[in-house]
Design a protein around this motif. Structure first.
Motif, PDB file in Angstrom:
ATOM      1  N   ARG A   1       7.872   2.155  -5.040  1.00  0.00           N
ATOM      2  CA  ARG A   1       7.539   3.286  -5.913  1.00  0.00           C
ATOM      3  C   ARG A   1       6.096   3.115  -6.346  1.00  0.00           C
ATOM      4  NH1 ARG A   1      11.405   6.218  -8.084  1.00  0.00           N
ATOM      5  NH2 ARG A   1      12.813   4.422  -8.096  1.00  0.00           N
ATOM      6  N   CYS A   2       5.242   4.042  -5.915  1.00  0.00           N
ATOM      7  CA  CYS A   2       3.806   3.910  -6.146  1.00  0.00           C
ATOM      8  C   CYS A   2       3.490   3.988  -7.635  1.00  0.00           C
ATOM      9  CB  CYS A   2       3.053   4.994  -5.388  1.00  0.00           C
ATOM     10  SG  CYS A   2       1.286   4.941  -5.678  1.00  0.00           S
ATOM     11  N   THR A   3       2.705   3.007  -8.135  1.00  0.00           N
ATOM     12  CA  THR A   3       2.350   3.000  -9.555  1.00  0.00           C
ATOM     13  C   THR A   3       1.282   4.049  -9.862  1.00  0.00           C
ATOM     14  OG1 THR A   3       0.768   1.253  -9.075  1.00  0.00           O
ATOM     15  CG2 THR A   3       2.908   0.571  -9.947  1.00  0.00           C
ATOM     16  N   ALA A   4       0.623   4.576  -8.833  1.00  0.00           N
ATOM     17  CA  ALA A   4      -0.425   5.573  -9.077  1.00  0.00           C
ATOM     18  C   ALA A   4       0.103   7.003  -8.958  1.00  0.00           C
ATOM     19  CB  ALA A   4      -1.580   5.364  -8.106  1.00  0.00           C
ATOM     20  N   CYS A   5       0.771   7.315  -7.831  1.00  0.00           N
ATOM     21  CA  CYS A   5       1.157   8.713  -7.601  1.00  0.00           C
ATOM     22  C   CYS A   5       2.666   8.943  -7.709  1.00  0.00           C
ATOM     23  CB  CYS A   5       0.652   9.204  -6.251  1.00  0.00           C
ATOM     24  SG  CYS A   5       1.609   8.604  -4.850  1.00  0.00           S
ATOM     25  N   GLY A   6       3.443   7.899  -7.853  1.00  0.00           N
ATOM     26  CA  GLY A   6       4.879   8.070  -8.036  1.00  0.00           C
ATOM     27  C   GLY A   6       5.667   8.250  -6.747  1.00  0.00           C
ATOM     28  N   PHE A   7       4.984   8.245  -5.601  1.00  0.00           N
ATOM     29  CA  PHE A   7       5.683   8.373  -4.318  1.00  0.00           C
ATOM     30  C   PHE A   7       6.719   7.255  -4.176  1.00  0.00           C
ATOM     31  CE2 PHE A   7       5.882   6.824   0.108  1.00  0.00           C
ATOM     32  CZ  PHE A   7       6.386   7.949   0.725  1.00  0.00           C
ATOM     33  N   ALA A   8       7.951   7.614  -3.822  1.00  0.00           N
ATOM     34  CA  ALA A   8       9.010   6.617  -3.688  1.00  0.00           C
ATOM     35  C   ALA A   8       9.646   6.710  -2.313  1.00  0.00           C
ATOM     36  CB  ALA A   8      10.067   6.813  -4.766  1.00  0.00           C
TER      37      ALA A   8
ATOM     38  N   ARG B   1       0.846  -1.188   0.000  1.00  0.00           N
ATOM     39  CA  ARG B   1       0.000   0.000   0.000  1.00  0.00           C
ATOM     40  C   ARG B   1       0.886   1.243   0.000  1.00  0.00           C
ATOM     41  NH1 ARG B   1      -2.067   3.876   3.361  1.00  0.00           N
ATOM     42  NH2 ARG B   1      -4.303   4.244   3.171  1.00  0.00           N
ATOM     43  N   CYS B   2       0.488   2.209  -0.797  1.00  0.00           N
ATOM     44  CA  CYS B   2       1.231   3.463  -0.827  1.00  0.00           C
ATOM     45  C   CYS B   2       0.838   4.294   0.392  1.00  0.00           C
ATOM     46  CB  CYS B   2       0.907   4.229  -2.111  1.00  0.00           C
ATOM     47  SG  CYS B   2       1.582   5.902  -2.105  1.00  0.00           S
ATOM     48  N   SER B   3       1.815   4.695   1.164  1.00  0.00           N
ATOM     49  CA  SER B   3       1.494   5.449   2.377  1.00  0.00           C
ATOM     50  C   SER B   3       1.102   6.889   2.053  1.00  0.00           C
ATOM     51  CB  SER B   3       2.679   5.429   3.352  1.00  0.00           C
ATOM     52  OG  SER B   3       3.820   6.008   2.742  1.00  0.00           O
ATOM     53  N   ALA B   4       1.333   7.326   0.796  1.00  0.00           N
ATOM     54  CA  ALA B   4       0.965   8.690   0.408  1.00  0.00           C
ATOM     55  C   ALA B   4      -0.466   8.755  -0.119  1.00  0.00           C
ATOM     56  CB  ALA B   4       1.951   9.222  -0.630  1.00  0.00           C
ATOM     57  N   CYS B   5      -0.833   7.843  -1.040  1.00  0.00           N
ATOM     58  CA  CYS B   5      -2.161   7.962  -1.656  1.00  0.00           C
ATOM     59  C   CYS B   5      -3.094   6.796  -1.343  1.00  0.00           C
ATOM     60  CB  CYS B   5      -2.034   8.134  -3.179  1.00  0.00           C
ATOM     61  SG  CYS B   5      -1.599   6.615  -4.060  1.00  0.00           S
ATOM     62  N   GLY B   6      -2.588   5.735  -0.773  1.00  0.00           N
ATOM     63  CA  GLY B   6      -3.469   4.646  -0.365  1.00  0.00           C
ATOM     64  C   GLY B   6      -3.666   3.556  -1.402  1.00  0.00           C
TER      65      GLY B   6
HETATM   66 ZN   LIG Z   1       0.696   6.591  -4.175  1.00  0.00          ZN
END
Ligand SMILES: [Zn+2]
Length: 397
Positions: free
Chosen positions: A350-357, A331-336
């Motif tokens: 590395r989030c596939t949705a928002c790019g948070f790494a 789970r991305c801790s930035a966008c969920g």
């Molecule tokens: Zn994300």
């Protein structure tokens, strides 16, 4: 638990060894009585009945009768406690098992004032009273907790004696800053905090590991019962003891630091006891997946994770929360967004949705800090292992 090096005289050491032998004998007797027990059968004898049997056994066996009754009764009480823990579904403790000579040597004494006491001789030396052994010296390496109610004497495989005074560690006061921290258990990194800090449990150094491997090869070649074999085993035991000492110190320091800095501490509920159980199995799954788990088990135990969590619970009572670990690392801790592909490698998220790494373990720790009991596709939040992350179990197996 504060541990001190115990320094018995040769005469006292003989008494301590007898105590260990008696405690082991009595414990194993209790294990044997309970080993025939299966759900549905009449219950095996309880503590009181066992104490009556002990009195009988002492009457019949002079070698047992010359020993300390306190030591022997206490072994039964310890066993009764271990059984209670085993039957408690919330406790990861396994079924109490056989104690082996040379491996599990120890005994416990309760009843301060009557059975035992402690006094300080000089700056560096203290003495503790042990039934039948008298005053035994120990290294006063730190203050003995004044409220200690009992102690346990142990001999490690290297033949070193230790005494540990049992006391519930004083809770560390919460800082009152309203901050929560999440801690993710890693195999490579011992623990990652949601703040980005990494905690590494100390292990043996490269040179020590090389030496250990060499000793283990030597041991395999040494003849059974030979002096050489004894010496090699002793050297291996010393290395192992050194490693576990380092890890214990680390867990003490790390847990105090965390309890001081954060009001709320969230950790993964990994039930390490279940995950690291050996062939004996769990209540639900007797002895399955034993081999597959072995690799990961070494990793988890090696990381000192279980010890760290126990110490945190001691020092921050009521401030430790266990969070279900499902999907915390996908789970991305930035966008969920939950996506296994976001976990690029063991170390990189590395989030596939928002790019948070982020470091993958830190990302997981952030999810844990937020207290997300993440349930993705099909998980209903209540059912337990429906969607347990498979890679958590496979990482180092
Ligand atoms: Zn994300």
């Amino acid at each position: 638990m504060s541990r001190y090096r115990l320094l018995p005289t040769p005469a006292q050491e003989a008494v301590l060894r007898d105590h260990c032998g008696h405690a082991r004998y009595v414990w194993n007797l209790a294990v044997e009585q309970h080993s025939h027990w299966r759900p549905g059968r009449a219950s095996a004898p309880g503590y009181l009945e066992q104490c009556r049997q002990l009195t009988q056994a002492r009457a019949e066996h002079p070698w047992l009768a010359v020993g300390s009754q306190t030591v022997q009764q206490q072994a039964l009480r310890d066993f009764a406690q271990a059984m209670t823990a085993f039957f408690d579904p919330g406790n990861p403790a396994g079924r109490p098992s056989w104690r082996k000579a040379g491996r599990h040597e120890g005994f416990r004494i309760v009843g301060r004032g009557r059975q035992w006491d402690v006094r300080r001789l000089s700056r560096k030396v203290g003495q503790v009273r042990v039934p039948k052994a008298g005053w035994v010296r120990f290294r006063w390496s730190r203050a003995v907790p004044p409220d200690a109610k009992s102690y346990r004497v142990t001999m490690d495989r290297a033949g070193r004696w230790h005494i540990a005074f049992a006391v519930i560690p004083a809770p560390v006061p919460a800082p009152g800053n309203g901050q929560a921290v999440g801690i993710d258990r890693g195999v490579a990194v011992s623990a990652a905090l949601s703040t980005g800090q990494m905690l590494h449990a100390p292990a043996l150094t490269g040179r020590e590991r090389t030496r250990l491997r060499r000793l283990q090869r030597k041991l395999a070649r040494a003849k059974r019962g030979s002096n050489r074999r004894g010496r090699v085993r002793h050297a291996i035991a010393r290395l192992r003891a050194r490693e576990s000492d380092r890890r214990t110190d680390w867990a003490e320091q790390a847990s105090t630091g965390i309890a001081r800095r954060f009001d709320l501490i969230r950790v993964e509920d990994l039930q390490i006891g279940n995950m690291t159980r050996s062939a004996r199995g769990t209540r639900e799954n007797p002895g399955r997946n034993v081999r597959a788990k072995a690799g990961l088990n070494r990793g988890i135990l090696g990381s000192g994770w279980g010890l760290l969590v126990r110490r945190l619970e001691d020092k921050a009572p009521g401030r430790v929360e266990k969070v279900r670990p499902a999907f915390t690392s996908q789970r991305c801790s930035a966008c969920g967004q939950v996506d296994p592909k976001s976990r690029e490698s063991q170390a990189v998220f590395r989030c596939t949705a928002c790019g948070f790494a982020c470091h993958a373990d830190v990302n997981a720790a952030k999810n844990i800090a937020a207290g997300h009991a993440v349930t993705a596709r099909g998980g209903d939040g209540a059912a337990r292992p429906v969607n347990r992350e498979p890679h958590l179990l496979l990482q180092s197996a």
